[in-house]
Design an enzyme around this catalytic site. Structure first.
Site, short mmCIF file in Angstrom:
data_model
loop_
_atom_site.label_atom_id
_atom_site.label_comp_id
_atom_site.label_asym_id
_atom_site.label_seq_id
_atom_site.Cartn_x
_atom_site.Cartn_y
_atom_site.Cartn_z
N GLY A 33 0.82 -1.21 0.00
CA GLY A 33 0.00 0.00 0.00
C GLY A 33 0.85 1.26 0.00
N HIS A 39 4.54 2.20 -7.87
CA HIS A 39 3.59 1.08 -7.86
C HIS A 39 2.66 1.16 -9.07
CE1 HIS A 39 4.25 1.68 -3.37
NE2 HIS A 39 4.54 0.41 -3.51
#
Ligand code: PAF
Length: 284
Positions: A33, A39
């Site tokens: 996360g 990402h």
């Protein structure tokens, strides 16, 4: 538009099985996360390669060395889901701690060789934690492709090793490090830098790239590394944890550039540990 969130392994498997019945391929992007552009670039690569993309979000307690570091790790599930939606990721898998490590959990996946030295030497148990959770995520999702950033180059080699050794039927795809315009490699840890530290941080990438050039142009590896350490200290890094030239395949230490290599660093800027690496290859 929102990304469906799944927390339960059995339901995840049913969804994957349904996709498989339609003949679709599956990509997975494992994350903890606090998603940033690095990402998101992995997710874009996955969407280019696979018909369905699962992003996993699990802050894995087994890979943290310190309880304080684990407690301080950002948990931003709603923001992460909002970032993924416009990209078109198909599922966000967010298992809770008990789904991942139920009472009685007693298995560790431990990779030797490539996990030794570098981050492995400074973060005891870290790669066992990574290897264990990545093995589980690959088996839970049953993905055809899994995407990892080259910024964590040692982690990428550890994952390649375990997949080969355990015959897990997945292709590991390494994706290039994403950098800020000033060269700083993207990391969720960059948010911890003060304004002054943020101004110093890009020096790390600059020194790595100059040192790689010098080695490629025939400088002695030992001298180039010693000068790079001095340059990091002068720039304001308080400690260089490691700065090493290692073979790109197998991560064996190298003092002569006789095959493709990586120059890898971990250095502390105030209370923040930054890692980075660049490729170094012999000139033909
Ligand atoms: O690179 C990371 O974010 C983590 O180490 C990973 C691969 C998601 C395993 O927890």
């Amino acid at each position: 538009m929102s990304v469906p969130i799944e927390r339960d392994v059995a339901t995840l498997r049913q969804k994957v099985a349904a996709w498989r019945r339609e003949g679709l391929t599956i990509g997975v992007v494992p994350t903890m996360g606090a998603l940033h552009e690095g990402h998101l670039s992995l997710v874009r690569s996955a969407l280019d390669r696979a018909d369905r993309v699962i992003v996993t979000l699990f802050v894995n307690p087994k890979q943290f060395n310190s309880a304080a570091d684990l407690a301080a790790y950002p948990r931003t599930e709603n923001e992460d889901a909002a970032k993924l939606a416009p990209l078109g990721a198909h599922l966000l898998f967010c298992p809770d701690g008990d789904a991942m490590y139920p009472p009685g959990f007693a298995t560790t996946v431990s990779v030797t060789g490539v996990s030794e030295g570098l981050c492995g030497a400074h973060r005891p148990g870290h790669f066992d934690g990574v290897s264990t959770v990545v093995t589980k995520l690959l088996l839970q999702t049953g993905a055809d492709f899994a995407f990892f950033g080259e910024k964590d180059f040692q982690q990428l080699q550890v994952v390649r090793r375990l997949v080969a050794d355990l015959n897990i039927p997945v292709e590991i795809v390494g994706c290039p490090t994403v950098r800020e315009e000033d060269g700083l490699a993207l990391s969720s840890r960059n948010l911890r830098l003060s304004a002054e530290e943020r101004a110093v941080a890009p020096a790390l990438a600059g020194i790595l790239s100059r040192t790689a050039d010098r080695i490629e142009n025939g400088a002695s590896v030992g001298e180039a590394l010693a000068e790079a350490r001095d340059a990091m200290a002068s720039a304001g890094f308080r400690e260089v944890e490691y700065l090493e030239l290692r073979g790109e395949d197998g991560l064996k230490p190298m003092m002569t550039l006789d095959r493709p290599a990586r120059l890898l660093v971990a250095a502390w800027l105030g209370e923040t540990r930054l890692i980075d690496n660049v490729r170094v290859a012999p000139k033909r």
